[in-house]
Write a protein that holds these residues in place. Structure first.
Motif, mmCIF file in Angstrom:
data_model
loop_
_atom_site.group_PDB
_atom_site.id
_atom_site.type_symbol
_atom_site.label_atom_id
_atom_site.label_comp_id
_atom_site.label_asym_id
_atom_site.label_seq_id
_atom_site.Cartn_x
_atom_site.Cartn_y
_atom_site.Cartn_z
ATOM 1 N N ASP A 90 0.810 -1.212 0.000
ATOM 2 C CA ASP A 90 0.000 0.000 0.000
ATOM 3 C C ASP A 90 0.849 1.270 0.000
ATOM 4 O O ASP A 90 0.319 2.379 0.050
ATOM 5 C CB ASP A 90 -0.914 0.014 1.223
ATOM 6 N N ILE A 91 2.172 1.131 -0.075
ATOM 7 C CA ILE A 91 3.073 2.280 0.001
ATOM 8 C C ILE A 91 3.662 2.609 -1.362
ATOM 9 O O ILE A 91 4.117 1.727 -2.094
ATOM 10 C CB ILE A 91 4.220 2.013 1.002
ATOM 11 N N VAL A 92 3.637 3.895 -1.699
ATOM 12 C CA VAL A 92 4.366 4.424 -2.859
ATOM 13 C C VAL A 92 5.684 4.958 -2.326
ATOM 14 O O VAL A 92 5.702 5.845 -1.465
ATOM 15 C CB VAL A 92 3.574 5.559 -3.536
ATOM 16 N N SER A 93 6.778 4.407 -2.785
ATOM 17 C CA SER A 93 8.086 4.836 -2.271
ATOM 18 C C SER A 93 8.597 6.043 -3.049
ATOM 19 O O SER A 93 8.163 6.315 -4.179
ATOM 20 C CB SER A 93 9.093 3.691 -2.352
ATOM 21 N N PHE A 152 16.660 8.067 -10.764
ATOM 22 C CA PHE A 152 15.319 7.913 -10.208
ATOM 23 C C PHE A 152 14.770 6.534 -10.547
ATOM 24 O O PHE A 152 15.142 5.910 -11.546
ATOM 25 C CB PHE A 152 14.375 9.025 -10.665
ATOM 26 N N HIS A 153 13.873 6.055 -9.686
ATOM 27 C CA HIS A 153 13.440 4.663 -9.684
ATOM 28 C C HIS A 153 11.919 4.562 -9.626
ATOM 29 O O HIS A 153 11.234 5.512 -9.235
ATOM 30 C CB HIS A 153 14.051 3.944 -8.479
ATOM 31 N N ALA A 154 11.418 3.399 -9.987
ATOM 32 C CA ALA A 154 9.970 3.174 -9.981
ATOM 33 C C ALA A 154 9.444 3.171 -8.542
ATOM 34 O O ALA A 154 9.932 2.407 -7.707
ATOM 35 C CB ALA A 154 9.640 1.850 -10.659
ATOM 36 N N PRO A 155 8.444 3.991 -8.227
ATOM 37 C CA PRO A 155 7.902 4.038 -6.859
ATOM 38 C C PRO A 155 6.922 2.926 -6.547
ATOM 39 O O PRO A 155 6.551 2.743 -5.392
ATOM 40 C CB PRO A 155 7.204 5.404 -6.826
ATOM 41 N N VAL A 156 6.494 2.203 -7.583
ATOM 42 C CA VAL A 156 5.559 1.083 -7.444
ATOM 43 C C VAL A 156 5.850 0.088 -8.568
ATOM 44 O O VAL A 156 6.558 0.411 -9.528
ATOM 45 C CB VAL A 156 4.075 1.551 -7.565
ATOM 46 N N ASP A 157 5.290 -1.097 -8.467
ATOM 47 C CA ASP A 157 5.291 -2.000 -9.614
ATOM 48 C C ASP A 157 4.430 -1.363 -10.693
ATOM 49 O O ASP A 157 3.270 -0.975 -10.423
ATOM 50 C CB ASP A 157 4.696 -3.361 -9.234
ATOM 51 N N CYS A 158 4.939 -1.252 -11.903
ATOM 52 C CA CYS A 158 4.192 -0.494 -12.905
ATOM 53 C C CYS A 158 4.660 -0.810 -14.323
ATOM 54 O O CYS A 158 5.687 -1.472 -14.532
ATOM 55 C CB CYS A 158 4.332 1.007 -12.649
ATOM 56 N N GLN A 159 3.913 -0.292 -15.266
ATOM 57 C CA GLN A 159 4.252 -0.366 -16.676
ATOM 58 C C GLN A 159 4.191 1.045 -17.252
ATOM 59 O O GLN A 159 3.336 1.848 -16.846
ATOM 60 C CB GLN A 159 3.263 -1.278 -17.418
ATOM 61 N N VAL A 160 5.098 1.364 -18.174
ATOM 62 C CA VAL A 160 5.109 2.667 -18.844
ATOM 63 C C VAL A 160 4.895 2.423 -20.330
ATOM 64 O O VAL A 160 5.641 1.675 -20.965
ATOM 65 C CB VAL A 160 6.439 3.414 -18.605
ATOM 66 N N LYS A 161 3.856 3.055 -20.877
ATOM 67 C CA LYS A 161 3.515 2.864 -22.285
ATOM 68 C C LYS A 161 3.958 4.020 -23.177
ATOM 69 O O LYS A 161 4.056 3.866 -24.389
ATOM 70 C CB LYS A 161 1.996 2.672 -22.432
ATOM 71 N N GLN A 162 4.217 5.191 -22.577
ATOM 72 C CA GLN A 162 4.681 6.316 -23.368
ATOM 73 C C GLN A 162 5.284 7.384 -22.472
ATOM 74 O O GLN A 162 5.026 7.427 -21.264
ATOM 75 C CB GLN A 162 3.550 6.930 -24.194
ATOM 76 N N VAL A 163 6.099 8.227 -23.065
ATOM 77 C CA VAL A 163 6.660 9.402 -22.400
ATOM 78 C C VAL A 163 6.259 10.623 -23.211
ATOM 79 O O VAL A 163 6.440 10.652 -24.437
ATOM 80 C CB VAL A 163 8.195 9.322 -22.308
ATOM 81 N N ASN A 164 5.689 11.613 -22.546
ATOM 82 C CA ASN A 164 5.327 12.865 -23.209
ATOM 83 C C ASN A 164 6.376 13.903 -22.842
ATOM 84 O O ASN A 164 6.450 14.342 -21.687
ATOM 85 C CB ASN A 164 3.928 13.315 -22.762
ATOM 86 N N TYR A 165 7.201 14.289 -23.817
ATOM 87 C CA TYR A 165 8.289 15.238 -23.577
ATOM 88 C C TYR A 165 7.850 16.637 -23.992
ATOM 89 O O TYR A 165 7.350 16.843 -25.103
ATOM 90 C CB TYR A 165 9.527 14.823 -24.367
ATOM 91 N N ILE A 166 8.028 17.602 -23.094
ATOM 92 C CA ILE A 166 7.672 19.000 -23.368
ATOM 93 C C ILE A 166 8.940 19.836 -23.271
ATOM 94 O O ILE A 166 9.518 19.972 -22.189
ATOM 95 C CB ILE A 166 6.607 19.533 -22.380
ATOM 96 N N SER A 167 9.397 20.366 -24.378
ATOM 97 C CA SER A 167 10.578 21.227 -24.362
ATOM 98 C C SER A 167 10.217 22.556 -23.718
ATOM 99 O O SER A 167 9.050 22.973 -23.742
ATOM 100 C CB SER A 167 11.091 21.456 -25.791
ATOM 101 N N GLY A 168 11.194 23.216 -23.121
ATOM 102 C CA GLY A 168 10.894 24.479 -22.457
ATOM 103 C C GLY A 168 12.137 25.178 -21.963
ATOM 104 O O GLY A 168 13.255 24.904 -22.420
ATOM 105 N N GLN A 241 8.371 -2.434 -18.336
ATOM 106 C CA GLN A 241 7.803 -2.973 -17.102
ATOM 107 C C GLN A 241 8.820 -2.779 -15.980
ATOM 108 O O GLN A 241 10.013 -3.047 -16.160
ATOM 109 C CB GLN A 241 7.502 -4.466 -17.273
ATOM 110 N N PHE A 242 8.352 -2.318 -14.811
ATOM 111 C CA PHE A 242 9.249 -2.049 -13.691
ATOM 112 C C PHE A 242 8.735 -2.687 -12.413
ATOM 113 O O PHE A 242 7.546 -2.613 -12.100
ATOM 114 C CB PHE A 242 9.395 -0.539 -13.455
ATOM 115 N N SER A 243 9.644 -3.279 -11.681
ATOM 116 C CA SER A 243 9.358 -3.671 -10.305
ATOM 117 C C SER A 243 9.652 -2.476 -9.415
ATOM 118 O O SER A 243 10.473 -1.612 -9.756
ATOM 119 C CB SER A 243 10.239 -4.853 -9.889
ATOM 120 N N LYS A 244 9.004 -2.389 -8.289
ATOM 121 C CA LYS A 244 9.207 -1.293 -7.355
ATOM 122 C C LYS A 244 10.691 -1.174 -6.999
ATOM 123 O O LYS A 244 11.335 -2.154 -6.615
ATOM 124 C CB LYS A 244 8.387 -1.544 -6.091
ATOM 125 N N GLY A 245 11.245 0.018 -7.165
ATOM 126 C CA GLY A 245 12.651 0.254 -6.850
ATOM 127 C C GLY A 245 13.580 0.108 -8.035
ATOM 128 O O GLY A 245 14.757 0.483 -7.941
#
Length: 302
Positions: A90-93, A152-168, A241-245
């Motif tokens: 139940d914890i987001v690290s 930086f690391h995954a705070p939870v078990d998760c999957q990433v399907k896309q990255v939205n990059y915004i230049s600035g 796909q990422f495991s927590k940490g």
């Protein structure tokens, strides 16, 4: 005590003037080039100068003690076991080592970068579908000082399907700048990373925000390096796909990660502005919220 606060303010004011009244883009591009020069002697001299301004630089925690470039030192890995991960389901690290900045409840669609300096979710996260998930949710601003561990690391078990990059832009993201530059995070170079969770009704998104001297954001699951020279698509598909940490990527200098979570999450005890936190420590909890969970958010420097 008053003297210490006065000294800090003067230092921050000098830092603001030094880093924000100069050509930020060109200095950032130069730093990106300079940090990649492979010369052990130049790296040693540069690190020694850096340590004069960053007494909390702890290179003894790094896996290696000698570096061939300044960039290699910036993106150093830590010795195994130094960052245990809170594995409670139940914890987001915390995704990174940081100083906690503004944090608390999103007021409708309004988020605070500092007291009196709000911005709209849609101004930071251009994808309306994602931004809408965090109405009345919770947010935590995590500032990575230049001396800190930059990965930086995954705070939870998760999957990433896309990255939205915004230049600035590349404004400094230190506390004094956040109190002076309106909607600063919405002006700076950044990426939006929605984390796909096993919990179907819950949402977490990371927004890494670059700053002056941050030459790039590098994600381990993308072949592209995202920086001021990047000219590719803004929305970059992937399937990671990422495991927590698990490590997700790194900045090439200090910067900020803003963590957004949907309304059923709450801040863990001790998460307050100015509090240091290490990667892997408890940041958010999915436990039922208390009766006062809709009070006004905390502010950095309040």
């Amino acid at each position: 005590m008053k003297t210490a606060v006065h000294t800090l303010t003067k230092t921050e004011q000098f830092n603001f003037l030094l880093t924000n009244r100069i050509p930020r883009r060109w200095l950032t591009l130069f730093m990106g080039w300079f940090s990649q020069i492979e010369s052990p002697l130049l790296a040693k001299i540069s690190i020694a100068i850096w340590q004069c301004f960053a007494e909390d630089l702890r290179l003894q925690d790094a896996k290696k003690q000698k570096f061939t470039s300044l960039g290699e030192c910036f993106t150093r890995e830590l010795k195994d076991g130094l960052r245990p991960i809170d594995q409670r389901i139940d914890i987001v690290s915390s995704p990174c080592d940081a100083i906690v900045g503004a944090c608390g409840r999103v007021e409708g669609s309004k988020v605070f970068q500092a007291k009196g300096f709000p911005y709209e979710l849609s101004e930071l996260i251009p994808d309306v579908r994602i931004a809408h998930k965090y109405r009345n949710g919770v947010f935590v601003t995590l500032r990575l000082k230049s001396s800190m561990y930059h990965r930086f690391h995954a705070p939870v078990d998760c999957q990433v399907k896309q990255v939205n990059y915004i230049s600035g832009d590349t404004w400094n993201v230190n506390p004094i700048a956040l109190k002076r530059v309106e909607k600063l995070f919405c002006k700076n170079e950044r990426a939006v990373i929605e984390l796909k969770l096993d919990r179907p009704n819950s949402s977490i998104t990371l927004v890494p925000v670059a700053a002056i001297l941050v030459a790039s954001m590098k994600f381990n699951f993308l072949s592209q390096t995202l920086n001021l020279s990047y000219r590719g698509a803004n929305v970059i598909p992937c399937d990671a796909q990422f495991s927590k940490g698990a490590e997700m990527g790194y900045f090439q200098h200090g910067s900020t990660i803003i963590v957004f979570a949907s309304h059923e999450y709450q801040l863990c005890p001790g998460i307050t502005p100015g509090q240091p936190i290490k990667m892997g420590e408890a940041l958010l909890s999915a436990e039922p919220e208390s009766n006062d969970s809709h009070t006004s958010p905390a502010y950095a420097g309040a």
